[in-house]
Enzyme design. Structure first.
Site, PDB file in Angstrom:
ATOM      1  N   ASP A 144       0.491 -28.280 -36.482  1.00  0.00           N
ATOM      2  CA  ASP A 144       0.526 -26.966 -37.104  1.00  0.00           C
ATOM      3  C   ASP A 144      -0.895 -26.507 -37.449  1.00  0.00           C
ATOM      4  OD1 ASP A 144       1.059 -24.716 -38.601  1.00  0.00           O
ATOM      5  OD2 ASP A 144       2.241 -25.744 -40.133  1.00  0.00           O
ATOM      6  N   ASP A 167       3.925 -14.252 -32.165  1.00  0.00           N
ATOM      7  CA  ASP A 167       5.297 -13.766 -32.238  1.00  0.00           C
ATOM      8  C   ASP A 167       5.333 -12.497 -33.095  1.00  0.00           C
ATOM      9  OD1 ASP A 167       8.072 -13.394 -32.912  1.00  0.00           O
ATOM     10  OD2 ASP A 167       8.418 -15.485 -32.385  1.00  0.00           O
TER      11      ASP A 167
END
Length: 262
Positions: A144, A167
């Protein structure tokens, strides 16, 4: 060499608006959310995405992983040691299948590229490109990007940050999950060296407009665009991917934003 599934953070998937040029949502602090059932959800640099690692990608993990994969650690990364040289370093958050990343690294051989992605097939695909194209200025952290930024990257150390096609989280109730939000942008800026740049790109106009608003509101950033609208021309180093070319043929727009730290 460990298998792809045993890599730190590997079983995730960076999300994007398309398969060829993804980048992920990644807020670099534990930002609370009011999502139902998740009162303390934090924005991450990825969402889970299905995908199978091919035989070629698995072989790339075995052959090239030991040299080009960096394990996540809660400690500052010695960038010079990791790359075997001292050079300007650019952080890329989410690279999908690595097509654009490999191209940029080839056309900018004097820069280091530290790339975060948790989607196993994407990591394997970029490792395969690295081996086949003899690219030496990329290192991958399959973790991450939020935590990589928090723990491994020193403040004011980055020459640039790339966030391509994150996104867009189209639904209004999901906008809080978008990557480009003020708290995360402030953390990005704090890791940029003076004069360093932040380059974002998206093919979703409402998200582009939000990005522009957020970046303009950050006092430590200045827009490099001279246009009244604020959009930057696509820098030469960023290639058009197959996904992007397909969208352009269908009349879809792409918006680049390039801001520089004062």
């Amino acid at each position: 060499m460990s298998s792809p599934s045993s890599l730190p953070g590997a079983p995730g998937a960076a999300s994007s608006s398309g398969a060829e040029a993804p980048v992920t949502p990644s807020a670099a602090t534990a930002v609370p959310s009011t999502d139902e059932g998740h009162p303390h959800r934090r924005l991450r640099s990825f969402v889970r995405r299905a995908g199978r690692t091919t035989t070629g990608q698995s072989k790339a993990f075995e052959q090239w992983g030991p040299q080009f994969l960096l394990p996540f650690r809660e400690a500052r990364l010695d960038v010079d040691a990791a790359f075997g040289r001292h050079a300007p370093t650019v952080l890329e958050i989410g690279f999908g299948m690595g097509e654009a990343t490999a191209h940029i690294a080839r056309v900018r051989p004097d820069d280091n590229f530290l790339c975060c992605e948790v989607h196993e097939p994407g990591v394997g695909a970029l490792l395969k490109r690295i081996g086949e194209q003899d690219i030496r200025n990329i290192r991958i952290c399959a973790h991450d990007a939020v935590e990589v930024l928090q723990h491994m990257i020193a403040p004011q150390s980055l020459a640039g940050i790339h966030i391509f096609f994150p996104d867009p989280w189209h639904k209004k109730r999901h906008h809080k999950r978008r990557l480009i939000q003020p708290p995360f942008v402030r953390q990005l800026v704090e890791h940029l060296a003076p004069g360093g740049y932040l380059h974002c790109a998206t093919d979703w106009q409402p998200y582009a407009e939000q990005m522009l608003q957020v970046l303009r509101a950050e006092p430590l950033l200045a827009n490099t665009s001279g246009s009244p609208e604020g959009w930057a021309p696509k820098p030469d180093y960023r290639p058009l991917t197959k996904f992007e070319n397909r969208g352009l043929r269908l009349g879809h727009g792409v918006w680049d934003l390039v801001f520089r730290r004062a």
